[in-house]
Scaffold this motif. Sequence first.
Motif, PDB file in Angstrom:
ATOM      1  N   ARG A 245       0.162  -9.834   5.570  1.00  0.00           N
ATOM      2  CA  ARG A 245       1.381  -8.403   6.031  1.00  0.00           C
ATOM      3  C   ARG A 245       1.037  -7.415   5.123  1.00  0.00           C
ATOM      4  O   ARG A 245       1.309  -7.548   3.933  1.00  0.00           O
ATOM      5  CB  ARG A 245       2.591  -9.255   6.098  1.00  0.00           C
ATOM      6  N   VAL A 246       0.894  -6.218   5.682  1.00  0.00           N
ATOM      7  CA  VAL A 246       0.507  -4.953   4.814  1.00  0.00           C
ATOM      8  C   VAL A 246       1.937  -4.242   5.216  1.00  0.00           C
ATOM      9  O   VAL A 246       2.338  -3.794   6.083  1.00  0.00           O
ATOM     10  CB  VAL A 246      -0.354  -4.350   5.361  1.00  0.00           C
TER      11      VAL A 246
ATOM     12  N   VAL B 101       0.824  -1.161  -0.006  1.00  0.00           N
ATOM     13  CA  VAL B 101       0.140   0.119  -0.060  1.00  0.00           C
ATOM     14  C   VAL B 101       0.949   1.306  -0.178  1.00  0.00           C
ATOM     15  O   VAL B 101       2.120   1.085   0.250  1.00  0.00           O
ATOM     16  CB  VAL B 101      -0.886  -0.015   1.135  1.00  0.00           C
ATOM     17  N   VAL B 102       0.310   2.388  -0.297  1.00  0.00           N
ATOM     18  CA  VAL B 102       1.032   3.603  -0.193  1.00  0.00           C
ATOM     19  C   VAL B 102       1.418   3.932   1.431  1.00  0.00           C
ATOM     20  O   VAL B 102       0.555   3.574   2.224  1.00  0.00           O
ATOM     21  CB  VAL B 102       0.446   4.698  -0.682  1.00  0.00           C
TER      22      VAL B 102
ATOM     23  N   ALA C 202      -6.737  -2.525   5.814  1.00  0.00           N
ATOM     24  CA  ALA C 202      -6.393  -2.136   7.105  1.00  0.00           C
ATOM     25  C   ALA C 202      -7.229  -3.264   7.893  1.00  0.00           C
ATOM     26  O   ALA C 202      -6.580  -3.715   9.161  1.00  0.00           O
ATOM     27  CB  ALA C 202      -6.505  -0.809   7.736  1.00  0.00           C
ATOM     28  N   ASP C 203      -8.263  -3.694   7.660  1.00  0.00           N
ATOM     29  CA  ASP C 203      -9.157  -4.631   8.163  1.00  0.00           C
ATOM     30  C   ASP C 203      -8.738  -6.138   7.993  1.00  0.00           C
ATOM     31  O   ASP C 203      -9.408  -6.917   8.453  1.00  0.00           O
ATOM     32  CB  ASP C 203     -10.712  -4.455   7.883  1.00  0.00           C
ATOM     33  N   LEU C 204      -7.599  -6.113   7.087  1.00  0.00           N
ATOM     34  CA  LEU C 204      -7.515  -7.810   6.873  1.00  0.00           C
ATOM     35  C   LEU C 204      -6.640  -8.323   8.042  1.00  0.00           C
ATOM     36  O   LEU C 204      -5.826  -7.776   8.891  1.00  0.00           O
ATOM     37  CB  LEU C 204      -6.529  -7.689   5.693  1.00  0.00           C
ATOM     38  N   PRO C 205      -7.337  -9.646   8.298  1.00  0.00           N
ATOM     39  CA  PRO C 205      -6.831 -10.366   9.775  1.00  0.00           C
ATOM     40  C   PRO C 205      -5.198 -10.935   9.213  1.00  0.00           C
ATOM     41  O   PRO C 205      -4.832 -10.738   8.114  1.00  0.00           O
ATOM     42  CB  PRO C 205      -7.493 -11.411   9.825  1.00  0.00           C
TER      43      PRO C 205
END
Length: 822
Positions: A117-118, A100-101, A110-113
Amino acid sequence: MTEVVRMSAASPGVAVVCGDRRVTYAEFAARVNDLARWLIAAGVGPDVAVGVAMPRSVEMLVAIHAIVEAGGHYVPLDVDAPLDRVRYMLDTADARIVLVVDGAAPAVIADLPEPIRVIGVDTWVPIDPATPPIADAERRAPIRPDDAAYTLFTSGSTGRPKGVTVSHSAIVNRLEWMREWYGFKDSDVVLQKTPITFDVSVWELFLPATVGATLVLAEPDRHGDPDHIADLITTENVTVIHFVPSMLATFVDVLGPRLSGLRSLRAMFTSGEALAAATAQAVLAELPALELHNLYGPTEAAVDVTAHHVLPGEATVPIGVPVPSTTTFVLDARLQLVPVGVPGELYLGGIQIARGYASASALTAERFVADPFGPPGARLYRTGDLVRWNSAGEIEYLGRTDFQVKLRGQRMELGEVEAVLASAPGVVHAAAAVVDFPAGAQLVGYVSPDDVDLDAVRATVTRALPEYMRPTLWVPMAVMPRNSAGKVARRALPRPEIEVREIVAPETGPETEIAAIYADVLGLDRVSVTESFFDLGGNSLAATRVAARVAQTLDADVTVRDLFDTPTVRGLANALTGRGRTRAQLTARPRPQRLPLSTAQSRMWFINQFDTDSSAYNIPMGLRVEGAVDTDALRLAVLDVLARHEVLRTVYPSDGAGPYQRILETDAAAEELDFAVTDDEAELAASAVRGFDVSSRLPIRVRVRTDRGGGRAAEDRAAHSDVVITVHHIAFDGESSPVFVGDLLNAYLRRTGAGIDAPLPLPVQYADFALWQREVVGDVADPGSPAAAAMAYWRAHLAGLPAVTDLPMDRPRPAVLDTTAG
């Protein structure tokens, strides 16, 4: 791809323009290589999926190139999609990292469990322009041609998206032929405006870097804004651009004469849907120096696999010829090549075919089939697109095979209807759909903008399409709903509203009776006697029902033509005033000692007696029943159907006066019925192609075979039973099948104790129709009969026609007629 897309730090050119920011190739290459090393350290390598959830930006472009440079494959994510859909896409692609930026992760990401890995990407931090390129030894494994480059998700018929995984070799071929065919150079400026979730974005993202050209990024969410696109073309001297045809139509319509000012453009590409000739010619008229190329290809074949150079004056726009290292076949349902001009499904082969659908081996096997024309292991992709070869050796797109609908017994391609609607004056976008109403299905035409002259559109449709393919309801729309790829969002098309004006009540008895029939057929509470039947949602099939019911109620001759000529209740009532019956009603009739055949049966009898071994007019039905069939009950059920339908227990002997009908009593039919149980599977097939002698035998036979499946006693229950019922055309046609099967099922359930009521006896049998027809039509030997008049008419109109019609054939015409299929 890493060998084709080489971003040299020594290149003096600008790689990316994003708003006021200009990124040189040196900076861009350094940022890509830096992020690629970071990804390798994080475990990214060949066939490792990495999600990309970013708006159009320098960060997005760096992220995608870095994933490929690291050896992984990128998975574009729609950040506006629901969380469940995004999670499904990541799970299907097996992606555990999402880029992501930095500091601007979309809410859905942001809601991913865990374990997703973000990772944020920041292209504003200082970078050393001398950062070296990635060496093959640095990667977790060498990149092979068959390794995945990306996985793009498209809509699926199951309601879940399907992920298409495309290899490096496929996209390299796509980039190389486009670069060579269209002369891309480092002086080109390419506009990147396609959402990365749409496959057209792939060449926009990578092709400029193969030659050192500049890529200009449209602002996020403004790729559909014609004024913004025109401003970018002008200010950045854009030379190459792509449009989805519907977006191009909007662009041309909004810009108007300003289009001629976009003189920096040298090449324009269209793909994604059919390009209307009117739109193409409008572009070429304003920009005569422009090269306009119409491309075609599904996501499953690395973006585009055919191309056509559009020239001024072309009345239609083909999708062109296959590109290098690809094959295109137009095949019928049996995977046989069809002749030039004959529609068929397009199958694609060659290096650009996708690896398949991610985590969907069954779907991959269904759509990617063995290539019957290629070497062992070669595959073809079934596009589902209906096309044909034209006489110039190019492919013409006709529509989707899954847009093929059947309306009032006629098959049509909605794509063909939409192409004609789009060609009408003033139409920017068009769509067609079949919508169900109480009176029956209607073909609905959707056009935008909403100030289109519908009379002009109807005139265009009338000139181009047969009556059954002309919309009967129209929905003008200010804006046609479109999806993120710029295509018509069909599920968002509104249901047409049947406008009911002020109710004018009936004043006479006939008006009251006709109004009640209108309302019942149309599914309305009541109707105005001044409102057109067709404006209220009626169609030609419903008109047939109305005409028959009005004729019966008023005891007068009423035809469908009457309803078309006077479609209001009041108009029809006035037209029928004083009219009686000139033609006898079809009712049960006293049976003469010698029953004649109907005209159709006479033809069938003659052909049958010419060759009683022929199966050309057999109509077989195959039924598979789970478990064992009670064959005794089934035989009795068949006899019940024969008792109900006289035509199935009729033989057709002849005497000196010709053939006649002899209807057997049910007991006699039971003795004559050819019903057999067999263990021989070959007998099932043989029974369907064995001829009938209808002069002496019943026109029906039945074969039953039960598959026991083998095994021990516990497993010795029947796996299934196959029933093959074959009926001769003298007593049966295609519309008879559902009636027969329904009656047979009813009878079988009753015979096996299901407690179902028997149907009421039929008020009219086929023999009654034959008598009625002979009474109405008369004898062709009588010069004053309608039959004689019809014969004289057709003899005059068909005189002089060639004995043989030389249509295009895919094989030589045989010397002797053979009706065997295959």
